[in-house]
Design a protein around this motif. Structure first.
Motif, PDB file in Angstrom:
ATOM      1  N   CYS A   1      58.973 -47.076  24.132  1.00  0.00           N
ATOM      2  CA  CYS A   1      60.337 -46.773  23.671  1.00  0.00           C
ATOM      3  C   CYS A   1      61.347 -47.709  24.306  1.00  0.00           C
ATOM      4  CB  CYS A   1      60.684 -45.323  23.977  1.00  0.00           C
ATOM      5  SG  CYS A   1      59.720 -44.106  23.036  1.00  0.00           S
ATOM      6  N   GLN A   2      61.111 -48.068  25.561  1.00  0.00           N
ATOM      7  CA  GLN A   2      62.032 -48.979  26.241  1.00  0.00           C
ATOM      8  C   GLN A   2      62.061 -50.357  25.571  1.00  0.00           C
ATOM      9  OE1 GLN A   2      64.224 -48.643  29.005  1.00  0.00           O
ATOM     10  NE2 GLN A   2      63.912 -46.527  28.350  1.00  0.00           N
TER      11      GLN A   2
ATOM     12  N   THR B   1      70.056 -43.945  19.937  1.00  0.00           N
ATOM     13  CA  THR B   1      68.806 -44.595  20.339  1.00  0.00           C
ATOM     14  C   THR B   1      68.872 -45.024  21.801  1.00  0.00           C
ATOM     15  OG1 THR B   1      68.548 -45.411  18.066  1.00  0.00           O
ATOM     16  CG2 THR B   1      67.179 -46.419  19.762  1.00  0.00           C
TER      17      THR B   1
ATOM     18  N   ALA C   1      54.904 -43.125  19.487  1.00  0.00           N
ATOM     19  CA  ALA C   1      56.040 -42.594  20.238  1.00  0.00           C
ATOM     20  C   ALA C   1      57.308 -43.393  19.954  1.00  0.00           C
ATOM     21  CB  ALA C   1      55.725 -42.617  21.736  1.00  0.00           C
ATOM     22  N   ALA C   2      57.166 -44.718  19.815  1.00  0.00           N
ATOM     23  CA  ALA C   2      58.335 -45.545  19.540  1.00  0.00           C
ATOM     24  C   ALA C   2      58.891 -45.280  18.151  1.00  0.00           C
ATOM     25  CB  ALA C   2      57.975 -47.024  19.706  1.00  0.00           C
ATOM     26  N   LYS C   3      58.037 -44.833  17.227  1.00  0.00           N
ATOM     27  CA  LYS C   3      58.506 -44.536  15.878  1.00  0.00           C
ATOM     28  C   LYS C   3      59.481 -43.369  15.859  1.00  0.00           C
ATOM     29  CE  LYS C   3      54.632 -46.315  13.145  1.00  0.00           C
ATOM     30  NZ  LYS C   3      53.539 -45.969  12.195  1.00  0.00           N
ATOM     31  N   THR C   4      59.398 -42.492  16.879  1.00  0.00           N
ATOM     32  CA  THR C   4      60.335 -41.363  16.929  1.00  0.00           C
ATOM     33  C   THR C   4      61.773 -41.843  17.091  1.00  0.00           C
ATOM     34  OG1 THR C   4      59.995 -41.148  19.323  1.00  0.00           O
ATOM     35  CG2 THR C   4      58.594 -39.815  17.882  1.00  0.00           C
ATOM     36  N   LEU C   5      61.977 -42.996  17.722  1.00  0.00           N
ATOM     37  CA  LEU C   5      63.330 -43.543  17.838  1.00  0.00           C
ATOM     38  C   LEU C   5      63.884 -43.930  16.468  1.00  0.00           C
ATOM     39  CD1 LEU C   5      63.034 -45.779  21.039  1.00  0.00           C
ATOM     40  CD2 LEU C   5      64.035 -43.506  20.834  1.00  0.00           C
TER      41      LEU C   5
ATOM     42  N   GLY D   1      66.707 -43.612  25.000  1.00  0.00           N
ATOM     43  CA  GLY D   1      65.983 -44.525  25.876  1.00  0.00           C
ATOM     44  C   GLY D   1      66.368 -44.365  27.334  1.00  0.00           C
TER      45      GLY D   1
ATOM     46  N   ASN E   1      54.169 -44.150  26.723  1.00  0.00           N
ATOM     47  CA  ASN E   1      55.121 -43.826  25.657  1.00  0.00           C
ATOM     48  C   ASN E   1      56.539 -44.241  26.032  1.00  0.00           C
ATOM     49  OD1 ASN E   1      52.982 -42.703  24.273  1.00  0.00           O
ATOM     50  ND2 ASN E   1      53.481 -40.589  24.823  1.00  0.00           N
TER      51      ASN E   1
END
Length: 374
Positions: A32-33, A101, A78-82, A105, A28
């Motif tokens: 996100c990174q 954002t 998980a990336a969609k939460t950003l 990160g 996850n």
């Protein structure tokens, strides 16, 4: 008893990631990174713009974090939460979408080594909550109180906030010009600050400094017929009638059939169609309205009819512009012209049609029901 002890069979789609625990948390963070790296270079006044082409081949050039994240086709949950973080920041504050954002990160990046070393994620979350409480306490110590009783000081502070938001945008070189315009637009609104009462219209050609603020409703001239040029283009204290009906002769249906045996019967059918239209037009003229707006088309016959009686009309008005006009001028959007009352019509101090750039715009100024600007 044997039937109840049967093991459950779970079917998963091919390629489904079934990892759990530490590997999933690390996965996850890595996802996100990747999203953070996509917008990292857009931060600050020296940030670069991103050119994004979506699935419909629409090209967007922007360095706004919320805009870029909204256009990215992100699949990882998980990336969609950003994206949700950026949207929340944009809705609550209106600025700092890229910053939040990147901060999220970086927090995950710093926590990644501790996760890999076996430290429980709940302990890390508890530490971040303590850091949040400390940061909020520090913010309260250095906060600046806005003096609402001093309009001049309040305006200067709002102007500084607007200028700061524009430092990283394409209009950074004209931030003084636009910050004044933005503050004037916000000051035009009611105390509840309904942002949907601020309309933004784009006109091609000219310089950005040719932009102007209209304290009222403005929308681009709609499609019109020849008789439109005979209509007056300026009124003082006119009544505004908003409609959602079609004012033109409709074409016959393809599967309709009407059998007649003489010319007189045919003429009666034609006369009935015209009478239906003219009855509607007579009722609208009798209501006293000087400006008639409709979401649906207004035909050439109706346009010439209104022009002969010094009435302005506009058909095919977009839903957004029609709703904003109704909220500002008052009245309601009618679906019938029978029993039109004064309460159903709006009012404004001044209406005029002016040339702005290469386009002609309809302006409603001095709207009594709600404060709005364009």
């Amino acid at each position: 008893m044997m039937n109840t002890m049967q093991p459950r069979i779970i079917l998963l789609k091919e390629g489904t990631d079934t990892s759990q625990g530490v590997p999933q948390i690390v996965s996850n963070i890595n996802a996100c990174q990747m999203v953070v790296e996509a917008i990292r270079t857009t931060l600050g006044p020296r940030g670069m713009d991103k050119l994004i082409v979506d699935s419909k081949e629409k090209v967007t050039i922007s360095n706004d974090g919320a805009t870029i994240l909204g256009l990215l086709d992100i699949v990882h949950p998980a990336a969609k939460t950003l994206v949700d973080i950026a949207r929340s920041q944009d809705a609550e504050v209106g600025d700092g979408t890229t910053t939040v954002t990147l901060l999220a990160g970086e927090f995950m990046k710093k926590a990644k080594p501790y996760i890999e070393d076996g430290i429980n994620s709940q302990i890390i979350n508890r530490s971040y909550r303590k850091a949040t409480a400390f940061a909020l306490k520090k913010i309260q110590e250095i906060q600046v109180t806005v003096k609402r009783d001093d309009p001049k000081e309040q305006r200067e502070l709002l102007k500084k906030c607007a200028s700061t938001s524009m430092c990283s945008k394409l209009i950074a070189y004209n931030k003084d010009f636009f910050s004044d315009m933005v503050v004037d637009a916000v000051m035009c609104l009611d105390t509840l600050l309904p942002l949907n009462m601020i309309g933004i219209k784009k006109v091609t050609g000219g310089s950005v400094t040719d932009s102007q603020l209209v304290k009222g409703v403005a929308f681009k001239k709609t499609f019109s017929y020849a008789g439109f040029e005979m209509q007056p283009k300026s009124y003082k204290m006119p009544k505004v009638l908003s409609l959602n009906i079609e004012l033109e002769l409709k074409a016959e249906r393809d599967n309709a059939e009407c059998r007649i045996d003489n010319v007189e019967e045919y003429q009666k059918i034609v006369d009935a169609e015209w009478n239906i239209l003219y009855d509607k037009l007579d009722l609208m003229v009798a209501s006293g309205a000087r400006i008639i707006l409709s979401k649906l088309p207004i035909g050439d016959v109706a346009t010439q009819y209104f022009a002969d009686r010094d009435i302005f009309c506009a058909g095919r008005v977009t839903q957004e512009d029609l709703n904003r006009t109704v909220k500002a001028c008052g009245g309601t959007v009618l679906t019938t012209v029978n029993d039109i009352r004064d309460a159903d019509m709006g009012l404004c101090e001044l209406f005029e049609e002016v040339q702005i750039g290469n386009e002609r715009y309809n302006l409603f100024k001095g709207c009594p029901k709600a404060k709005t600007c364009t």
